[in-house]
Motif scaffolding. Structure first.
Motif, short mmCIF file in Angstrom:
data_model
loop_
_atom_site.label_atom_id
_atom_site.label_comp_id
_atom_site.label_asym_id
_atom_site.label_seq_id
_atom_site.Cartn_x
_atom_site.Cartn_y
_atom_site.Cartn_z
N GLY A 179 0.81 -1.21 0.00
CA GLY A 179 0.00 0.00 0.00
C GLY A 179 0.84 1.25 0.00
N SER A 194 -3.84 3.78 2.26
CA SER A 194 -4.30 3.38 0.93
C SER A 194 -3.71 2.01 0.62
CB SER A 194 -3.86 4.40 -0.12
OG SER A 194 -4.15 3.96 -1.42
N ILE A 195 -4.55 1.04 0.28
CA ILE A 195 -4.11 -0.33 0.06
C ILE A 195 -4.32 -0.71 -1.41
CG2 ILE A 195 -4.44 -2.76 0.67
CD1 ILE A 195 -3.19 -1.11 2.89
N GLN A 196 -3.27 -1.26 -2.02
CA GLN A 196 -3.37 -1.73 -3.39
C GLN A 196 -3.62 -3.25 -3.48
OE1 GLN A 196 -0.74 0.89 -2.82
NE2 GLN A 196 -2.61 1.99 -3.31
#
Length: 308
Positions: A36, A141-143
């Protein structure tokens, strides 16, 4: 219908807060992988390994980086409403920077790696077998979220080595037991800036023969597939359903070995097939990764027929 192989259930770009089940529960040898970004305005983020998805469920492990003037990471667990806190007066996270977090489930503790380096160990206070949910909250924010090594239907849990994390490049490793029908190889990596190409090769042991070479060429925006036998390359294949690789971007490559062909997926999307040119799969026993590539992990698993 394309279904992720058991033991590997990636989630891409989840909304936060995020709660998901861990199918089959945690076991020693499994891992949680999170990639993230830490935004500039972050105050904290929280990752919980829980004994249920409900709000009041026991929490076996809390990983809680805080950015409140004295940056630190708090580790915790909660059982019957009682917390057991530990904390560090330092943090491996930087604002406006990407990160990779790995939580390895060992027999006695959770082992935490951040950006390829060991950061902390937290001893179990609740048996890991009771953990059945993952929760992420806060300003992060996480991908990508991956639960590696679980999710086998009916409690099936093949005995295979765990992931190889942060492999040094070039990489050469034995494929446990050699290739076989239903075997899957999963590679999590990143294309460096100004990269030219990288190669994923399945080699026949004791020779230089290459049963399958998967070769994205970044500047040309093509993906070449081929085999190499008796000192010569065969006929190239280049057609793909989409071109998925970008400079500076993370990716997942999944290679599944079927009865007649390899099926290749990138970030969960099927991009190509490659018919077998070497019939004796068990002799294909070496994986090589070379050239312009950063590797987060390599993992081998055994999907059931229903996942092919």
């Amino acid at each position: 219908m394309i279904v992720a192989p058991p033991g590997y259930q990636p989630v891409y770009n989840p909304s936060i807060p995020h709660v998901r089940p861990i199918y089959g529960g945690l076991k020693s040898g499994m891992s949680i992988y999170v990639q993230g970004m830490i935004p500039q305005n972050i105050t904290l983020f929280i990752l919980n390994l829980k004994c249920g998805e409900a709000e009041g469920s026991d929490i076996a492990f809390t990983f809680n980086p805080r950015f409140d003037g004295v940056d630190k990471v708090v580790f915790n667990s909660r059982q019957d409403g009682k917390w057991q806190e530990e904390k560090t007066e330092c943090t491996p996270f930087k604002k406006n920077n990407a990160f990779e977090l790995v939580i390895i489930v060992n027999q006695e503790e959770y082992q935490v790696l951040v950006n390829g380096k060991e950061f902390y160990k937290f001893k179990h206070s609740i048996p890991v077998e009771k953990v059945c949910a993952l929760q992420i909250g806060g300003d992060v924010s996480i991908q990508t979220i991956n639960v590696i090594g679980g999710g086998y239907p009916g409690g099936i849990q093949p005995t295979i080595p765990g992931p190889v994390y942060n492999a040094a490049m070039p990489f050469s490793g034995k494929i446990p037991g050699g290739m076989s029908f239903n075997r899957t190889i999963i590679i999590r990596g990143k294309v460096p800036l100004k990269a030219n190409r990288f190669l994923v090769s399945l080699l026949v042991g004791g020779t230089k023969d290459i049963a399958f070479c998967f070769n994205p060429r970044i500047q040309e925006r093509v993906v070449v597939r081929n085999s190499f036998f008796a000192g010569a390359w065969g006929q190239e294949e280049r057609q793909v359903s989409l071109y998925p690789f970008q400079e500076g971007q993370y990716f997942d490559v999944t290679i599944r070995c079927g009865n007649q062909r390899y099926k290749v997926f990138v970030n969960g999307q099927h991009i190509c097939d490659y018919n077998h040119r070497y019939a004796n799969l068990s002799q294909i026993d070496t994986l090589e990764l070379t050239e312009d590539l950063e590797v987060s992990y390599v993992y081998y698993t055994f999907p059931l027929n229903m996942y092919m």
